[in-house]
Design a protein around this motif. Structure first.
Motif, PDB file in Angstrom:
ATOM      1  N   LEU A   1      25.437  34.689  22.286  1.00  0.00           N
ATOM      2  CA  LEU A   1      26.843  35.036  22.113  1.00  0.00           C
ATOM      3  C   LEU A   1      27.353  35.685  23.389  1.00  0.00           C
ATOM      4  N   MET A   2      28.547  35.326  23.826  1.00  0.00           N
ATOM      5  CA  MET A   2      29.118  35.892  25.048  1.00  0.00           C
ATOM      6  C   MET A   2      30.542  36.345  24.759  1.00  0.00           C
ATOM      7  N   ASP A   3      30.785  37.643  24.896  1.00  0.00           N
ATOM      8  CA  ASP A   3      32.094  38.213  24.601  1.00  0.00           C
ATOM      9  C   ASP A   3      32.849  38.441  25.907  1.00  0.00           C
ATOM     10  N   GLU A   4      33.718  37.508  26.251  1.00  0.00           N
ATOM     11  CA  GLU A   4      34.480  37.548  27.503  1.00  0.00           C
ATOM     12  C   GLU A   4      33.582  37.881  28.698  1.00  0.00           C
ATOM     13  N   PRO A   5      32.545  37.081  28.936  1.00  0.00           N
ATOM     14  CA  PRO A   5      31.527  37.457  29.918  1.00  0.00           C
ATOM     15  C   PRO A   5      31.987  37.430  31.366  1.00  0.00           C
ATOM     16  N   THR A   6      33.153  36.817  31.633  1.00  0.00           N
ATOM     17  CA  THR A   6      33.604  36.729  33.029  1.00  0.00           C
ATOM     18  C   THR A   6      34.902  37.495  33.281  1.00  0.00           C
ATOM     19  N   SER A   7      35.412  38.218  32.288  1.00  0.00           N
ATOM     20  CA  SER A   7      36.729  38.853  32.453  1.00  0.00           C
ATOM     21  C   SER A   7      36.725  39.932  33.525  1.00  0.00           C
ATOM     22  N   ALA A   8      35.537  40.501  33.816  1.00  0.00           N
ATOM     23  CA  ALA A   8      35.456  41.552  34.840  1.00  0.00           C
ATOM     24  C   ALA A   8      34.947  41.026  36.175  1.00  0.00           C
ATOM     25  N   LEU A   9      34.828  39.689  36.301  1.00  0.00           N
ATOM     26  CA  LEU A   9      34.220  39.108  37.491  1.00  0.00           C
ATOM     27  C   LEU A   9      35.247  38.430  38.385  1.00  0.00           C
ATOM     28  N   ASP A  10      34.884  38.289  39.658  1.00  0.00           N
ATOM     29  CA  ASP A  10      35.727  37.575  40.608  1.00  0.00           C
ATOM     30  C   ASP A  10      35.601  36.067  40.370  1.00  0.00           C
TER      31      ASP A  10
ATOM     32  N   GLN B   1      31.187  41.965  27.566  1.00  0.00           N
ATOM     33  CA  GLN B   1      32.271  41.763  28.525  1.00  0.00           C
ATOM     34  C   GLN B   1      31.959  42.410  29.868  1.00  0.00           C
ATOM     35  N   LYS B   2      31.488  43.637  29.845  1.00  0.00           N
ATOM     36  CA  LYS B   2      31.175  44.356  31.071  1.00  0.00           C
ATOM     37  C   LYS B   2      29.676  44.305  31.319  1.00  0.00           C
ATOM     38  N   PRO B   3      29.234  43.908  32.512  1.00  0.00           N
ATOM     39  CA  PRO B   3      27.791  43.902  32.795  1.00  0.00           C
ATOM     40  C   PRO B   3      27.180  45.273  32.488  1.00  0.00           C
ATOM     41  N   ASN B   4      26.048  45.262  31.772  1.00  0.00           N
ATOM     42  CA  ASN B   4      25.443  46.535  31.376  1.00  0.00           C
ATOM     43  C   ASN B   4      23.936  46.566  31.620  1.00  0.00           C
ATOM     44  N   PRO B   5      23.511  46.352  32.884  1.00  0.00           N
ATOM     45  CA  PRO B   5      22.081  46.497  33.165  1.00  0.00           C
ATOM     46  C   PRO B   5      21.634  47.931  32.906  1.00  0.00           C
ATOM     47  N   PHE B   6      20.350  48.094  32.581  1.00  0.00           N
ATOM     48  CA  PHE B   6      19.819  49.432  32.379  1.00  0.00           C
ATOM     49  C   PHE B   6      19.811  50.140  33.731  1.00  0.00           C
ATOM     50  N   PRO B   7      20.557  51.231  33.886  1.00  0.00           N
ATOM     51  CA  PRO B   7      20.838  51.776  35.219  1.00  0.00           C
ATOM     52  C   PRO B   7      19.646  52.407  35.922  1.00  0.00           C
ATOM     53  N   THR B   8      18.630  52.821  35.179  1.00  0.00           N
ATOM     54  CA  THR B   8      17.482  53.471  35.828  1.00  0.00           C
ATOM     55  C   THR B   8      16.336  52.507  36.080  1.00  0.00           C
ATOM     56  N   MET B   9      16.537  51.223  35.795  1.00  0.00           N
ATOM     57  CA  MET B   9      15.458  50.246  35.893  1.00  0.00           C
ATOM     58  C   MET B   9      15.669  49.288  37.055  1.00  0.00           C
ATOM     59  N   SER B  10      14.576  48.722  37.510  1.00  0.00           N
ATOM     60  CA  SER B  10      14.631  47.692  38.549  1.00  0.00           C
ATOM     61  C   SER B  10      15.142  46.385  37.960  1.00  0.00           C
TER      62      SER B  10
ATOM     63  N   GLN C   1      26.299  39.317  39.838  1.00  0.00           N
ATOM     64  CA  GLN C   1      24.838  39.273  39.738  1.00  0.00           C
ATOM     65  C   GLN C   1      24.358  40.101  38.549  1.00  0.00           C
ATOM     66  N   GLN C   2      24.983  41.247  38.328  1.00  0.00           N
ATOM     67  CA  GLN C   2      24.602  42.070  37.179  1.00  0.00           C
ATOM     68  C   GLN C   2      24.827  41.316  35.870  1.00  0.00           C
ATOM     69  N   GLN C   3      25.923  40.570  35.781  1.00  0.00           N
ATOM     70  CA  GLN C   3      26.177  39.828  34.545  1.00  0.00           C
ATOM     71  C   GLN C   3      25.140  38.728  34.349  1.00  0.00           C
TER      72      GLN C   3
END
Length: 249
Positions: A168-177, A89-98, A150-152
């Motif tokens: 599988l996508m669990d509410e993939p746009t609920s946090a997006l504009d 649901q919430k984009p979760n890119p690895f925060p220390t990576m490019s 973009q993160q999603q």
């Protein structure tokens, strides 16, 4: 592609999903709808054994992926999760990576060392996720500098990089504009040409727009499962009609 047979799942004493029997068709988008706490996200997680990270969760029944039970004693959960990718649901890119390393991470874990091959896969997956043109000139920048939408899409590209059969996508746009939501929805039309997609959504309009088939869940039961047009225009169960018409939920 996926078949659930007499599937039940408990969290401790709580019976979260009850005797689910259904087939998810290959190269289709299937939407799971229903009020909060009805079991749709739990079932989604059961499809790639993600529920197993929660203490006290247990499953009875079968989920077959192309005829093979993903819960068989000789099946490795890590292998299952490579075949059945997950976008949260919430984009979760690895925060220390490019941006580049976010997409390449799964490849490196799986032993890829050929830089040229990794470059090709990263570019292809970013293109599939509709992100390449936006990030191709800053692949080495930290992924946290991207917008939420973009993160999603980056997380979608990361999922595609290990070449799953199912996404599988669990509410993939609920946090997006709305604009980012539209871009993700447009992706689904292209992605289903290669992947089988299951999406959990609380947005009735979204389910109607993007899915081929829709399942309605309520209190752990799958009440109705049919072609999306049928579910939204001629449901067979009054509980389905009441939900999609806004009488409850």
């Amino acid at each position: 592609m996926i078949e659930a047979k007499n599937l039940n799942l408990w969290y401790g004493d709580f019976h979260a999903i009850k005797n689910i029997n259904m087939t998810l068709e290959k190269n289709k988008v299937t939407a799971f709808i229903g009020p909060s706490g009805c079991g749709k996200s739990t079932f989604l997680r059961a499809i790639n054994r993600m529920h197993e990270v929660i203490e006290g969760a247990r499953v009875d029944g079968e989920i077959l992926l192309e005829g093979q039970d993903i819960y068989a004693s000789d099946r490795d959960p890590v292998t299952v999760r490579q075949q059945v990718g997950m976008v949260f649901q919430k984009p979760n890119p690895f925060p220390t990576m490019s941006i580049y390393e976010n997409v390449a991470a799964g490849l490196r874990i799986n032993g890829f060392r050929d830089k040229k091959k990794i470059d090709e896969i990263v570019e292809r997956c970013l293109e599939q996720a509709g992100l390449w043109d936006e990030v191709k000139d800053r692949l080495n920048k930290n992924a946290m500098g991207l917008s939420g939408g973009q993160q999603q899409r980056l997380c979608i590209a990361r999922t595609l990089a290990v070449e799953p059969e199912v996404v599988l996508m669990d509410e993939p746009t609920s946090a997006l504009d709305p604009i980012s939501t539209q871009k993700v929805e447009e992706l689904l039309y292209e992605l289903k040409k290669k992947y089988t997609i299951v999406i959990v959504t609380h947005n009735m309009q979204q389910a109607a727009r993007v899915s081929d088939r829709t399942a309605f869940f309520l209190l752990g039961d799958m009440v109705e499962y049919d072609e999306t047009e049928t579910i939204f225009t001629n449901p067979q169960d009054k509980r389905t009609e009441d939900y999609i018409s806004g009488r409850f939920g």
